[in-house]
Each structure stands twice: as structure tokens, then as C-alpha cells.
Design a protein around this motif. Structure first.
Motif, PDB file in Angstrom:
ATOM      1  N   SER A 179       1.085  -1.023  -0.009  1.00 47.45           N
ATOM      2  CA  SER A 179       0.202   0.158  -0.112  1.00 47.45           C
ATOM      3  C   SER A 179       0.835   1.120   0.068  1.00 47.45           C
ATOM      4  N   ALA A 180       1.639   1.400  -0.850  1.00 49.20           N
ATOM      5  CA  ALA A 180       2.398   2.494  -1.358  1.00 49.20           C
ATOM      6  C   ALA A 180       2.208   3.244  -2.364  1.00 49.20           C
ATOM      7  N   VAL A 181       1.840   4.552  -2.500  1.00 47.22           N
ATOM      8  CA  VAL A 181       1.527   5.346  -3.883  1.00 47.22           C
ATOM      9  C   VAL A 181       2.363   6.364  -3.953  1.00 47.22           C
ATOM     10  N   CYS A 182       2.878   6.461  -5.506  1.00 45.11           N
ATOM     11  CA  CYS A 182       3.738   7.554  -5.905  1.00 45.11           C
ATOM     12  C   CYS A 182       2.861   8.424  -6.812  1.00 45.11           C
ATOM     13  N   VAL A 183       2.582   9.810  -6.646  1.00 44.44           N
ATOM     14  CA  VAL A 183       1.953  10.542  -7.414  1.00 44.44           C
ATOM     15  C   VAL A 183       3.156  11.416  -8.388  1.00 44.44           C
ATOM     16  N   VAL A 214      -0.014   7.977 -11.492  1.00 43.82           N
ATOM     17  CA  VAL A 214      -0.153   7.550 -10.279  1.00 43.82           C
ATOM     18  C   VAL A 214       0.690   5.918 -10.476  1.00 43.82           C
ATOM     19  N   VAL A 215       1.577   5.705  -9.588  1.00 46.35           N
ATOM     20  CA  VAL A 215       2.164   4.319  -9.431  1.00 46.35           C
ATOM     21  C   VAL A 215       2.017   3.781  -8.067  1.00 46.35           C
ATOM     22  N   VAL A 216       1.554   2.607  -8.096  1.00 48.05           N
ATOM     23  CA  VAL A 216       1.036   1.734  -6.912  1.00 48.05           C
ATOM     24  C   VAL A 216       2.206   0.504  -6.749  1.00 48.05           C
ATOM     25  N   GLY A 217       2.393   0.163  -5.503  1.00 49.56           N
ATOM     26  CA  GLY A 217       2.906  -1.134  -5.015  1.00 49.56           C
ATOM     27  C   GLY A 217       4.494  -0.886  -4.806  1.00 49.56           C
ATOM     28  N   GLU A 218       5.031  -2.053  -5.212  1.00 46.55           N
ATOM     29  CA  GLU A 218       6.570  -2.099  -5.357  1.00 46.55           C
ATOM     30  C   GLU A 218       7.468  -1.191  -6.104  1.00 46.55           C
ATOM     31  N   ALA A 219       6.572  -0.646  -7.207  1.00 47.19           N
ATOM     32  CA  ALA A 219       7.133   0.349  -8.127  1.00 47.19           C
ATOM     33  C   ALA A 219       6.979   1.468  -7.522  1.00 47.19           C
ATOM     34  N   ALA A 220       6.179   1.977  -6.724  1.00 51.79           N
ATOM     35  CA  ALA A 220       6.180   3.074  -5.864  1.00 51.79           C
ATOM     36  C   ALA A 220       7.335   3.222  -4.905  1.00 51.79           C
ATOM     37  N   GLU A 221       7.524   1.724  -4.312  1.00 48.82           N
ATOM     38  CA  GLU A 221       8.337   1.763  -3.038  1.00 48.82           C
ATOM     39  C   GLU A 221       9.973   1.953  -3.817  1.00 48.82           C
ATOM     40  N   ALA A 222      10.153   1.671  -4.989  1.00 48.68           N
ATOM     41  CA  ALA A 222      11.518   1.797  -5.724  1.00 48.68           C
ATOM     42  C   ALA A 222      11.564   3.395  -5.974  1.00 48.68           C
ATOM     43  N   ARG A 223      10.593   4.200  -6.236  1.00 49.53           N
ATOM     44  CA  ARG A 223      10.808   5.616  -6.409  1.00 49.53           C
ATOM     45  C   ARG A 223      11.010   6.355  -5.346  1.00 49.53           C
ATOM     46  N   GLU A 276      13.352   5.851  -3.002  1.00 52.29           N
ATOM     47  CA  GLU A 276      14.622   6.153  -2.730  1.00 52.29           C
ATOM     48  C   GLU A 276      15.143   7.432  -3.549  1.00 52.29           C
ATOM     49  N   GLY A 277      14.464   7.636  -4.666  1.00 57.07           N
ATOM     50  CA  GLY A 277      14.942   9.005  -5.341  1.00 57.07           C
ATOM     51  C   GLY A 277      14.078  10.269  -5.231  1.00 57.07           C
ATOM     52  N   ASP A 278      13.020   9.765  -4.854  1.00 62.80           N
ATOM     53  CA  ASP A 278      11.946  10.903  -4.876  1.00 62.80           C
ATOM     54  C   ASP A 278      10.709  10.883  -3.471  1.00 62.80           C
ATOM     55  N   PRO A 279      11.227  10.793  -2.320  1.00 64.09           N
ATOM     56  CA  PRO A 279      10.726  10.132  -1.454  1.00 64.09           C
ATOM     57  C   PRO A 279       9.282  11.156  -0.909  1.00 64.09           C
ATOM     58  N   ASP A 280       9.669  12.308  -1.368  1.00 62.93           N
ATOM     59  CA  ASP A 280       8.281  13.382  -0.965  1.00 62.93           C
ATOM     60  C   ASP A 280       7.042  12.850  -2.009  1.00 62.93           C
ATOM     61  N   ARG A 281       7.288  12.322  -3.005  1.00 64.84           N
ATOM     62  CA  ARG A 281       6.254  11.968  -3.840  1.00 64.84           C
ATOM     63  C   ARG A 281       5.542  10.371  -3.352  1.00 64.84           C
ATOM     64  N   VAL A 282       5.833   9.872  -2.394  1.00 66.51           N
ATOM     65  CA  VAL A 282       5.405   8.482  -2.144  1.00 66.51           C
ATOM     66  C   VAL A 282       4.703   8.637  -0.753  1.00 66.51           C
ATOM     67  N   VAL A 283       3.504   8.070  -0.754  1.00 67.32           N
ATOM     68  CA  VAL A 283       2.894   8.391   0.325  1.00 67.32           C
ATOM     69  C   VAL A 283       2.341   6.788   1.116  1.00 67.32           C
ATOM     70  N   ARG A 284       2.446   6.542   2.174  1.00 68.54           N
ATOM     71  CA  ARG A 284       1.929   5.330   2.918  1.00 68.54           C
ATOM     72  C   ARG A 284       1.131   5.500   4.184  1.00 68.54           C
ATOM     73  N   GLY A 285       0.202   4.767   4.660  1.00 70.03           N
ATOM     74  CA  GLY A 285      -0.478   4.759   5.705  1.00 70.03           C
ATOM     75  C   GLY A 285      -1.744   5.663   5.506  1.00 70.03           C
ATOM     76  N   PHE A 286      -2.226   5.554   4.247  1.00 70.39           N
ATOM     77  CA  PHE A 286      -3.309   6.579   4.106  1.00 70.39           C
ATOM     78  C   PHE A 286      -4.483   6.173   4.484  1.00 70.39           C
ATOM     79  N   VAL A 329      -6.754  16.831   8.409  1.00 72.65           N
ATOM     80  CA  VAL A 329      -5.239  17.355   7.706  1.00 72.65           C
ATOM     81  C   VAL A 329      -4.958  16.701   6.444  1.00 72.65           C
ATOM     82  N   PRO A 330      -4.526  17.333   5.585  1.00 72.85           N
ATOM     83  CA  PRO A 330      -3.942  16.697   4.315  1.00 72.85           C
ATOM     84  C   PRO A 330      -2.838  16.071   4.222  1.00 72.85           C
ATOM     85  N   MET A 331      -2.620  15.184   3.297  1.00 69.96           N
ATOM     86  CA  MET A 331      -1.331  14.527   2.989  1.00 69.96           C
ATOM     87  C   MET A 331      -0.732  15.173   2.177  1.00 69.96           C
ATOM     88  N   VAL A 332       0.591  15.737   2.060  1.00 67.75           N
ATOM     89  CA  VAL A 332       1.314  16.441   1.211  1.00 67.75           C
ATOM     90  C   VAL A 332       2.123  15.450   0.321  1.00 67.75           C
TER      91      VAL A 332
END
Length: 267
Positions: A45-49, A55-64, A66-76, A84-87
Motif C-alpha cells: 500500500s504505497a502510492v507515488c504521485v 499514479v504508481v502503486v505497490g513495489e514500483a512506488a517503493e522503488a521510487r 529512494e530518489g523522490d521520497p516526497d512523492r510517495v505516501v503510505r499509511g493513508f 489534515v491533508p497528506m502532502v
């Protein structure tokens, strides 16, 4: 499989996402959501926007991450209903909005493989959610072009599946759900009309889930290796070793489902 002749069920959990398709007269069939080496019926349950809204979901989002952590969200999932929004990449999203993006991603991914969209979509939610959280999610789903999605509590969905497989007559079913972040229990009743409903008050134990077992195994390993406490926690090599060790601990936990003893290598 042809489009429009199947229903799609989606479960977006705190740690994992899964889905299955169902056609008349056939049992549900799990859908492969991962791709490449990560091809699996379950993805994290990881999402990269992305900057363009992709939108990229799952392990592909986890891989991203490392290089762009601000665009990956978990625990939503656990934050649905929180004002309170998730940035994500500098852009505020509601937790329900992130969940809706995941559902949209699954719907589109399955439609490509099925040759068309589903005749209907059902999304499960934690039994403890009230009308407000369910309504927030329904509104978010409509906002991503999915206004007709049906929402069903997780234990009711489990009871319906069990009833279909075991030819359950009117009666009561106890549902136990040990998830990634919590443990839920509920009692479901099936009436003579074939309808399922939750009776009594469902119970939830927070901090009793897969990730907590992972932490317990990790803590046991660290306590057995005194040298670990003297390492520099900010050192890149130590951070990388920690990621590997946690992965080994998770694998050991899973292996203990069948084995009575496992060995965990510590580099």
C-alpha cells in the motif's frame, strides 16, 4: 475474459492491496497487480504521485521512494476522515483522495487485461468505519470517475464469500481478520432473505498486526547483536543494512508460519 462480463472486488489494506474478478457461475479469481519481477496478486500500500499526476502503486512506488521520497505516501487508509491533508510532492491530498487514486489505478489496470471495464466494482473498508468515513470515500471515488462503486465492510465481504462457498444457511458467522496493522473481529448474521449484517459491536486491537510482528522479530535480532547499538544510524551503509535486515526479519516471520526455527543473517 471479456469486458463488462465480470465484477471486480478490491481490498485496499493498511499494508497491502489485492483484487479479484468474479464471473457468473465461477469462483473469484485473484488479479495480478504487480509487474515484472514484482508480479504478484498482492502489492504494498504505497502510492507515488508524479509531477504530471501519474499514479504508481505497490513495489514500483517503493522503488521510487529512494530518489523522490516526497512523492510517495503510505499509511493513508488509517487516516481516512482526518481533515489534515497528506502532502505529496508539495500538493495536499486527503487520505480518502489517495485511496480513491489507488482504486482508480486498480480498476484501470484490470480493465486493460480484461479487455474492458467491469460491470460493477466493490471496495471493502474496515468494519470500524462509520457513516462519515464511508461517505468521504464514496465522494472521493466519485471525484476520480467512479461514482457507482459499492462499499462493503471487510467482515461482511468475507462472510458473503464463505456463505457462497459453504452454502451457508441463515445463521451467524464469526470473522477474524489479522491484518498488517491491526486485528479485527466481528459477528455477521445472515437472515432468511440472504442478507448479511454486522451484529453487536466489532472489536479492534491496534498495534497487533503483521508490521508489529516484524518489529518484534527485528527487536529480538538487534538485542542479540550488541554491536548494532554502536553503529552510526545516519551512515548510508548502516541504513541500507537495516533495510535488508528488516526484509530478512519479515521473511523469517512468514517462514515461521510453517517452520519452527529460522536463521536470520546479520551483515
Amino acid at each position: 475474459m471479456r469486458g463488462m462480463d465480470y465484477w471486480l472486488g478490491i481490498d485496499v489494506g493498511s499494508t497491502c492491496i489485492s483484487a479479484a474478478v468474479c464471473r457468473a457461475g465461477l469462483p473469484p479469481e485473484p488479479v495480478t497487480l504487480g509487474s515484472g519481477d514484482a508480479a504478484s496478486v498482492v502489492v504494498s500500500s504505497a502510492v507515488c504521485v508524479g509531477a504530471e499526476g501519474d499514479v504508481v502503486v505497490g513495489e514500483a512506488a517503493e522503488a521510487r521512494a529512494e530518489g523522490d521520497p516526497d512523492r510517495v505516501v503510505r499509511g493513508f487508509v488509517g487516516r481516512v476522515g482526518d481533515e489534515v491533508p497528506m502532502v505529496v510532492g508539495g500538493v495536499p491530498y486527503s487520505a480518502a483522495g489517495v485511496l480513491a487514486l489507488v482504486v482508480r489505478w486498480v480498476v484501470d489496470r484490470v480493465a486493460v487485461g480484461a479487455g474492458g471495464p467491469a460491470a460493477g466494482v466493490v471496495v471493502t473498508y474496515p468494519v470500524g468505519w462509520g457513516a462519515y468515513k464511508v461517505g468521504v470515500v464514496a465522494q472521493a471515488l466519485a471525484g476520480v470517475g467512479l461514482p457507482g462503486v459499492r462499499l462493503c465492510s471487510e467482515p461482511v465481504a468475507a462472510a458473503v464469500r464463505h456463505g457462497a462457498r459453504e452454502k451457508l444457511s441463515a445463521g451467524v458467522v464469526a470473522v477474524y481478520d489479522l491484518g498488517g496493522a491491526s486485528c479485527d473481529a466481528a459477528v455477521i448474521q445472515k437472515d432468511r432473505s440472504g442478507n448479511f449484517s454486522v451484529i453487536g459491536q466489532p472489536a479492534r486491537l491496534g498495534h497487533v498486526g503483521g508490521v508489529d510482528f516484524d518489529d518484534a522479530v527485528f527487536g529480538r535480532v538487534v538485542n542479540a547483536v550488541p554491536e548494532w547499538g554502536g553503529l552510526d544510524a545516519e551512515d548510508p551503509g548502516v541504513l541500507a543494512a537495516g533495510v535488508v535486515l528488516r526484509r530478512e526479519c519479515r521473511g523469517a516471520k512468514e517462514a515461521l508460519s510453517a517452520d519452527t526455527e529460522v536463521r536470520i543473517p546479520v551483515v
